[in-house]
Design an enzyme around this catalytic site. Structure first.
Site, PDB file in Angstrom:
ATOM      1  N   HIS A  38     -24.032  31.251 -17.336  1.00 21.45           N
ATOM      2  CA  HIS A  38     -24.051  31.681 -15.940  1.00 21.45           C
ATOM      3  C   HIS A  38     -22.679  32.248 -15.595  1.00 21.45           C
ATOM      4  O   HIS A  38     -21.799  32.349 -16.466  1.00 21.45           O
ATOM      5  CB  HIS A  38     -24.451  30.516 -15.029  1.00 21.45           C
ATOM      6  CG  HIS A  38     -23.656  29.255 -15.265  1.00 21.45           C
ATOM      7  ND1 HIS A  38     -22.298  29.177 -15.047  1.00 21.45           N
ATOM      8  CD2 HIS A  38     -24.032  28.027 -15.728  1.00 21.45           C
ATOM      9  CE1 HIS A  38     -21.870  27.968 -15.334  1.00 21.45           C
ATOM     10  NE2 HIS A  38     -22.891  27.245 -15.760  1.00 21.45           N
ATOM     11  N   HIS A  81     -19.527  30.438 -16.900  1.00 22.31           N
ATOM     12  CA  HIS A  81     -19.193  30.713 -18.299  1.00 22.31           C
ATOM     13  C   HIS A  81     -18.572  32.113 -18.428  1.00 22.31           C
ATOM     14  O   HIS A  81     -17.605  32.306 -19.169  1.00 22.31           O
ATOM     15  CB  HIS A  81     -20.450  30.669 -19.175  1.00 22.31           C
ATOM     16  CG  HIS A  81     -21.143  29.340 -19.224  1.00 22.31           C
ATOM     17  ND1 HIS A  81     -22.398  29.150 -18.724  1.00 22.31           N
ATOM     18  CD2 HIS A  81     -20.759  28.138 -19.740  1.00 22.31           C
ATOM     19  CE1 HIS A  81     -22.778  27.896 -18.930  1.00 22.31           C
ATOM     20  NE2 HIS A  81     -21.795  27.258 -19.533  1.00 22.31           N
ATOM     21  N   ASP A 110     -15.630  20.857 -14.994  1.00 23.09           N
ATOM     22  CA  ASP A 110     -15.745  19.586 -15.726  1.00 23.09           C
ATOM     23  C   ASP A 110     -14.328  19.026 -15.865  1.00 23.09           C
ATOM     24  O   ASP A 110     -13.728  19.065 -16.935  1.00 23.09           O
ATOM     25  CB  ASP A 110     -16.412  19.837 -17.076  1.00 23.09           C
ATOM     26  CG  ASP A 110     -17.813  20.375 -16.897  1.00 23.09           C
ATOM     27  OD1 ASP A 110     -18.722  19.596 -16.626  1.00 23.09           O
ATOM     28  OD2 ASP A 110     -17.989  21.613 -16.977  1.00 23.09           O
ATOM     29  N   SER A 117     -25.572  24.959 -15.542  1.00 21.55           N
ATOM     30  CA  SER A 117     -26.846  25.200 -16.232  1.00 21.55           C
ATOM     31  C   SER A 117     -27.913  24.253 -15.695  1.00 21.55           C
ATOM     32  O   SER A 117     -29.097  24.558 -15.718  1.00 21.55           O
ATOM     33  CB  SER A 117     -26.683  24.986 -17.738  1.00 21.55           C
ATOM     34  OG  SER A 117     -25.608  25.762 -18.213  1.00 21.55           O
TER      35      SER A 117
HETATM   36  P1  AMP Z   1     -21.232  23.830 -20.627  1.00 27.47           P
HETATM   37  O1  AMP Z   1     -22.033  24.946 -21.209  1.00 27.47           O
HETATM   38  O2  AMP Z   1     -21.826  23.252 -19.381  1.00 27.47           O
HETATM   39  O3  AMP Z   1     -20.819  22.798 -21.644  1.00 27.47           O
HETATM   40  O4  AMP Z   1     -19.867  24.482 -20.118  1.00 27.47           O
HETATM   41  C1  AMP Z   1     -19.070  25.261 -20.977  1.00 27.47           C
HETATM   42  C2  AMP Z   1     -17.768  25.560 -20.295  1.00 27.47           C
HETATM   43  O5  AMP Z   1     -18.002  26.268 -19.084  1.00 27.47           O
HETATM   44  C3  AMP Z   1     -16.986  24.297 -19.905  1.00 27.47           C
HETATM   45  O6  AMP Z   1     -15.593  24.521 -20.142  1.00 27.47           O
HETATM   46  C4  AMP Z   1     -17.281  24.173 -18.447  1.00 27.47           C
HETATM   47  O7  AMP Z   1     -16.286  23.475 -17.731  1.00 27.47           O
HETATM   48  C5  AMP Z   1     -17.336  25.624 -18.021  1.00 27.47           C
HETATM   49  N1  AMP Z   1     -18.067  25.768 -16.775  1.00 27.47           N
HETATM   50  C6  AMP Z   1     -19.302  25.286 -16.480  1.00 27.47           C
HETATM   51  N2  AMP Z   1     -19.628  25.563 -15.200  1.00 27.47           N
HETATM   52  C7  AMP Z   1     -18.568  26.232 -14.676  1.00 27.47           C
HETATM   53  C8  AMP Z   1     -18.287  26.785 -13.380  1.00 27.47           C
HETATM   54  N3  AMP Z   1     -19.136  26.703 -12.388  1.00 27.47           N
HETATM   55  N4  AMP Z   1     -17.102  27.401 -13.203  1.00 27.47           N
HETATM   56  C9  AMP Z   1     -16.189  27.484 -14.218  1.00 27.47           C
HETATM   57  N5  AMP Z   1     -16.408  26.990 -15.452  1.00 27.47           N
HETATM   58  C10 AMP Z   1     -17.571  26.365 -15.681  1.00 27.47           C
END
Ligand code: AMP
Length: 283
Positions: free
Chosen positions: A30, A33, A147, A183
């Site tokens: 999204h 990312h 996170d 997500s």
């Molecule tokens: P995930 O796919 O949820 O494991 O996230 C992958 C990376 O994207 C991690 O470093 C998250 O902190 C970052 N991330 C997820 N959501 C956001 C957001 N809304 N804004 C900025 N970074 C994000």
């Protein structure tokens, strides 16, 4: 854009560490990312994105099986964002069967907050991130402040293991109403999606109270819990912590010490987290 599924290929395709920035993800990409990808572009000549739904960070009964895996859309988004390399390994590549398990942990930070509610979660995160960093060997790796505890744990892990990588914190991207992109937002029903803004409203309320001079962390924590409950959110925690160490604070004084407001709650069985740093320079 190159898509690789094995360690050897990923390492070869990544090239020299100083030229590559890594964005580790679990896919279902999204805007949050993609903002990390844009930051990675600014920091290195080549951008690698890993897409791996990491079984080690899901407890039994959590949403590992139903976690979204729209890999074709993800690859199209990466291509459009100018990503050079996608590493999309299988579980067998990341966790070869029959090999002894290796545990990396930062115990001072992983047993609290998210770690208390999701036992084993950070051990799974450290395990996969340590592996991804040593497979791709990036000079810099981008992580979202969304996170926040995870970011602090990974910084501590990288520093503690002397990993030759810079960890780059990236700001949280939000939907127009303030809900942090995630997500897991896709799981929310229409009504729960409307209530989900309560997380952000709780953070804004904390910011307002602190801005008005409220220094008692318990009062601010209670106000955040109330704001979440007002939006039908079941509160897992609403905590004010030292923004650097995640330790408890006796007094909120962001001019002296930056603090972070951390929230977790559930709406219709969907667990959401959010946070806001107050004071300091945002990290
Ligand atoms: P995930 O796919 O949820 O494991 O996230 C992958 C990376 O994207 C991690 O470093 C998250 O902190 C970052 N991330 C997820 N959501 C956001 C957001 N809304 N804004 C900025 N970074 C994000």
């Amino acid at each position: 854009m190159q898509v690789t599924r094995t360690m050897e290929e990923a390492r070869r395709a990544a090239g020299p560490p100083e030229s590559v920035a890594l964005v580790p993800t679990m896919g279902a990409l999204h805007e949050g990312h993609l903002s990390l990808v844009r930051r990675a572009r600014e920091l290195a000549d080549r951008v690698a994105v890993s897409i791996f739904v990491n079984p080690a960070q899901f407890a039994p009964g959590e949403d590992f099986d139903r976690y979204p895996r729209p890999i074709d859309d993800d690859l199209a988004r990466c291509e459009a964002a100018g990503v050079d390399l996608v590493f999309h390994p299988t579980s067998e590549v990341m966790y070869p069967p029959g090999k002894p398990e290796v545990v990396v942990d930062v115990p001072a930070m992983t047993g609290i907050l998210e770690g208390e509610h999701r036992p084993g979660f950070f051990i799974g995160v450290c395990r996969v991130v340590a592996k991804l960093l040593s497979i791709v060997r990036p000079g810099v790796a981008c992580f979202g402040m969304k996170d926040y505890q995870q970011l602090r744990v990974i910084e501590a892990m990288a520093a503690g293991l002397c990993l030759p990588v810079r960890i780059e914190p990236c700001p949280t991207v939000r939907e127009p109403d303030g809900l942090a992109c995630s997500s897991r937002n896709a799981y929310l029903s229409g009504e729960d999606r409307r209530h989900a803004v309560g997380l952000y409203k709780a953070l804004v309320e904390a910011e307002r109270l602190i801005g008005d001079g409220q220094m008692d962390p318990c009062i601010v924590e209670e106000a955040m819990s109330q704001a979440m409950r007002a939006h039908q959110i079941e509160v897992d925690y609403a905590a004010i912590r030292d923004a650097r160490t995640l330790g408890e604070v006796d007094m909120v004084n962001p001019r002296l010490e930056p603090i972070v407001c951390l929230l977790a709650g559930r709406l219709g069985g969907v667990r959401l987290i959010d946070n806001m740093v107050i004071g300091g320079r945002g990290t």
